[in-house]
Motif scaffolding. Structure first.
Motif, PDB file in Angstrom:
ATOM      1  N   LYS A  30       0.868  -1.183   0.000  1.00 46.30           N
ATOM      2  CA  LYS A  30       0.000   0.000   0.000  1.00 46.30           C
ATOM      3  C   LYS A  30       0.900   1.227   0.000  1.00 46.30           C
ATOM      4  O   LYS A  30       1.470   1.592   1.030  1.00 46.30           O
ATOM      5  CB  LYS A  30      -0.910  -0.014   1.209  1.00 46.30           C
ATOM      6  N   VAL A  31       1.044   1.819  -1.169  1.00 43.91           N
ATOM      7  CA  VAL A  31       1.929   2.965  -1.336  1.00 43.91           C
ATOM      8  C   VAL A  31       1.235   4.038  -2.169  1.00 43.91           C
ATOM      9  O   VAL A  31       0.295   3.758  -2.912  1.00 43.91           O
ATOM     10  CB  VAL A  31       3.258   2.560  -2.023  1.00 43.91           C
ATOM     11  N   ALA A  32       1.733   5.252  -2.046  1.00 36.11           N
ATOM     12  CA  ALA A  32       1.324   6.348  -2.917  1.00 36.11           C
ATOM     13  C   ALA A  32       2.433   6.527  -3.943  1.00 36.11           C
ATOM     14  O   ALA A  32       3.614   6.334  -3.632  1.00 36.11           O
ATOM     15  CB  ALA A  32       1.129   7.626  -2.114  1.00 36.11           C
ATOM     16  N   THR A  33       2.057   6.875  -5.167  1.00 33.97           N
ATOM     17  CA  THR A  33       3.048   6.998  -6.229  1.00 33.97           C
ATOM     18  C   THR A  33       2.860   8.288  -7.016  1.00 33.97           C
ATOM     19  O   THR A  33       1.755   8.802  -7.156  1.00 33.97           O
ATOM     20  CB  THR A  33       2.944   5.816  -7.213  1.00 33.97           C
ATOM     21  N   SER A  34       3.989   8.774  -7.539  1.00 35.23           N
ATOM     22  CA  SER A  34       3.931   9.913  -8.459  1.00 35.23           C
ATOM     23  C   SER A  34       5.027   9.740  -9.502  1.00 35.23           C
ATOM     24  O   SER A  34       6.040   9.083  -9.262  1.00 35.23           O
ATOM     25  CB  SER A  34       4.105  11.238  -7.719  1.00 35.23           C
ATOM     26  N   ILE A  35       4.787  10.324 -10.654  1.00 37.63           N
ATOM     27  CA  ILE A  35       5.781  10.374 -11.717  1.00 37.63           C
ATOM     28  C   ILE A  35       5.931  11.832 -12.112  1.00 37.63           C
ATOM     29  O   ILE A  35       4.939  12.509 -12.428  1.00 37.63           O
ATOM     30  CB  ILE A  35       5.369   9.533 -12.936  1.00 37.63           C
ATOM     31  N   ASN A  36       7.165  12.312 -12.056  1.00 38.60           N
ATOM     32  CA  ASN A  36       7.465  13.705 -12.397  1.00 38.60           C
ATOM     33  C   ASN A  36       6.549  14.665 -11.632  1.00 38.60           C
ATOM     34  O   ASN A  36       5.993  15.600 -12.198  1.00 38.60           O
ATOM     35  CB  ASN A  36       7.392  13.916 -13.909  1.00 38.60           C
ATOM     36  N   GLU A  37       6.364  14.374 -10.349  1.00 37.02           N
ATOM     37  CA  GLU A  37       5.599  15.195  -9.407  1.00 37.02           C
ATOM     38  C   GLU A  37       4.092  15.198  -9.646  1.00 37.02           C
ATOM     39  O   GLU A  37       3.374  16.006  -9.081  1.00 37.02           O
ATOM     40  CB  GLU A  37       6.151  16.621  -9.371  1.00 37.02           C
ATOM     41  N   ALA A  38       3.595  14.283 -10.464  1.00 40.48           N
ATOM     42  CA  ALA A  38       2.151  14.147 -10.692  1.00 40.48           C
ATOM     43  C   ALA A  38       1.669  12.848 -10.056  1.00 40.48           C
ATOM     44  O   ALA A  38       2.168  11.768 -10.371  1.00 40.48           O
ATOM     45  CB  ALA A  38       1.840  14.141 -12.188  1.00 40.48           C
ATOM     46  N   PHE A  39       0.695  12.946  -9.133  1.00 35.83           N
ATOM     47  CA  PHE A  39       0.150  11.787  -8.435  1.00 35.83           C
ATOM     48  C   PHE A  39      -0.419  10.784  -9.438  1.00 35.83           C
ATOM     49  O   PHE A  39      -1.075  11.162 -10.403  1.00 35.83           O
ATOM     50  CB  PHE A  39      -0.943  12.250  -7.468  1.00 35.83           C
ATOM     51  N   VAL A  40      -0.156   9.495  -9.204  1.00 33.83           N
ATOM     52  CA  VAL A  40      -0.701   8.419 -10.036  1.00 33.83           C
ATOM     53  C   VAL A  40      -1.538   7.509  -9.134  1.00 33.83           C
ATOM     54  O   VAL A  40      -0.991   6.824  -8.272  1.00 33.83           O
ATOM     55  CB  VAL A  40       0.405   7.600 -10.726  1.00 33.83           C
ATOM     56  N   ASP A  52      12.528   7.051 -20.191  1.00 35.73           N
ATOM     57  CA  ASP A  52      13.876   7.316 -19.727  1.00 35.73           C
ATOM     58  C   ASP A  52      13.937   8.697 -19.061  1.00 35.73           C
ATOM     59  O   ASP A  52      13.438   9.672 -19.612  1.00 35.73           O
ATOM     60  CB  ASP A  52      14.844   7.253 -20.914  1.00 35.73           C
ATOM     61  N   GLY A  53      14.495   8.749 -17.868  1.00 36.35           N
ATOM     62  CA  GLY A  53      14.651  10.013 -17.163  1.00 36.35           C
ATOM     63  C   GLY A  53      13.498  10.376 -16.246  1.00 36.35           C
ATOM     64  O   GLY A  53      13.580  11.383 -15.537  1.00 36.35           O
ATOM     65  N   ASP A  54      12.411   9.589 -16.232  1.00 33.74           N
ATOM     66  CA  ASP A  54      11.282   9.892 -15.336  1.00 33.74           C
ATOM     67  C   ASP A  54      11.741   9.883 -13.883  1.00 33.74           C
ATOM     68  O   ASP A  54      12.641   9.135 -13.501  1.00 33.74           O
ATOM     69  CB  ASP A  54      10.154   8.866 -15.501  1.00 33.74           C
ATOM     70  N   ARG A  55      11.083  10.715 -13.067  1.00 34.73           N
ATOM     71  CA  ARG A  55      11.321  10.764 -11.632  1.00 34.73           C
ATOM     72  C   ARG A  55      10.110  10.154 -10.931  1.00 34.73           C
ATOM     73  O   ARG A  55       9.019  10.716 -10.984  1.00 34.73           O
ATOM     74  CB  ARG A  55      11.533  12.206 -11.174  1.00 34.73           C
ATOM     75  N   VAL A  56      10.316   9.019 -10.295  1.00 31.45           N
ATOM     76  CA  VAL A  56       9.244   8.289  -9.623  1.00 31.45           C
ATOM     77  C   VAL A  56       9.427   8.408  -8.111  1.00 31.45           C
ATOM     78  O   VAL A  56      10.535   8.240  -7.606  1.00 31.45           O
ATOM     79  CB  VAL A  56       9.266   6.796 -10.029  1.00 31.45           C
ATOM     80  N   GLU A  57       8.336   8.713  -7.423  1.00 28.26           N
ATOM     81  CA  GLU A  57       8.344   8.720  -5.962  1.00 28.26           C
ATOM     82  C   GLU A  57       7.380   7.637  -5.488  1.00 28.26           C
ATOM     83  O   GLU A  57       6.257   7.529  -5.994  1.00 28.26           O
ATOM     84  CB  GLU A  57       7.909  10.077  -5.410  1.00 28.26           C
ATOM     85  N   ILE A  58       7.831   6.839  -4.528  1.00 31.50           N
ATOM     86  CA  ILE A  58       7.023   5.783  -3.922  1.00 31.50           C
ATOM     87  C   ILE A  58       7.052   6.027  -2.420  1.00 31.50           C
ATOM     88  O   ILE A  58       8.122   6.007  -1.811  1.00 31.50           O
ATOM     89  CB  ILE A  58       7.590   4.389  -4.241  1.00 31.50           C
ATOM     90  N   VAL A  59       5.886   6.277  -1.847  1.00 31.43           N
ATOM     91  CA  VAL A  59       5.810   6.623  -0.429  1.00 31.43           C
ATOM     92  C   VAL A  59       4.862   5.668   0.274  1.00 31.43           C
ATOM     93  O   VAL A  59       3.724   5.481  -0.157  1.00 31.43           O
ATOM     94  CB  VAL A  59       5.316   8.079  -0.255  1.00 31.43           C
TER      95      VAL A  59
END
Length: 65
Positions: A30-40, A52-59
Motif C-alpha cells: 500500500k503505497v502512494a506513487t507519483s511520476i514527475n511530481e504528478a500523483f498516479v 527514460d529520465g522519469d522521476r518516480v516517488e514511492i511513499v
C-alpha cells in the motif's frame, strides 16, 4: 532505461509504473506513487508508461506516535 526512484538512479525494463512496483518488490504494498511530481492513483498505474529520465516517488504510510 534509467529512471530516478526516490532520488536514486535505477535501471529498469518496466514498461509502466505497475511493472516497476512489481520489479522493486512493492507490487502488493500500500503505497502512494507519483511520476514527475504528478500523483498516479493505484488504478492507473498499469496505464502509466515510464520513459527514460522519469522521476518516480514511492511513499509508504507510517504509523507512529
Amino acid at each position: 532505461m534509467k529512471i530516478i526512484v526516490n532520488g536514486e538512479a535505477v535501471e529498469s525494463a518496466a514498461p509502466d509504473l505497475a511493472a516497476l512496483l512489481t520489479e522493486l518488490g512493492k507490487g502488493e504494498a500500500k503505497v502512494a506513487t507519483s511520476i514527475n511530481e504528478a500523483f498516479v492513483p493505484r488504478g492507473a498505474r498499469g496505464q502509466q508508461a515510464l520513459r527514460d529520465g522519469d522521476r518516480v516517488e514511492i511513499v509508504a504510510p507510517r504509523q507512529g506516535g
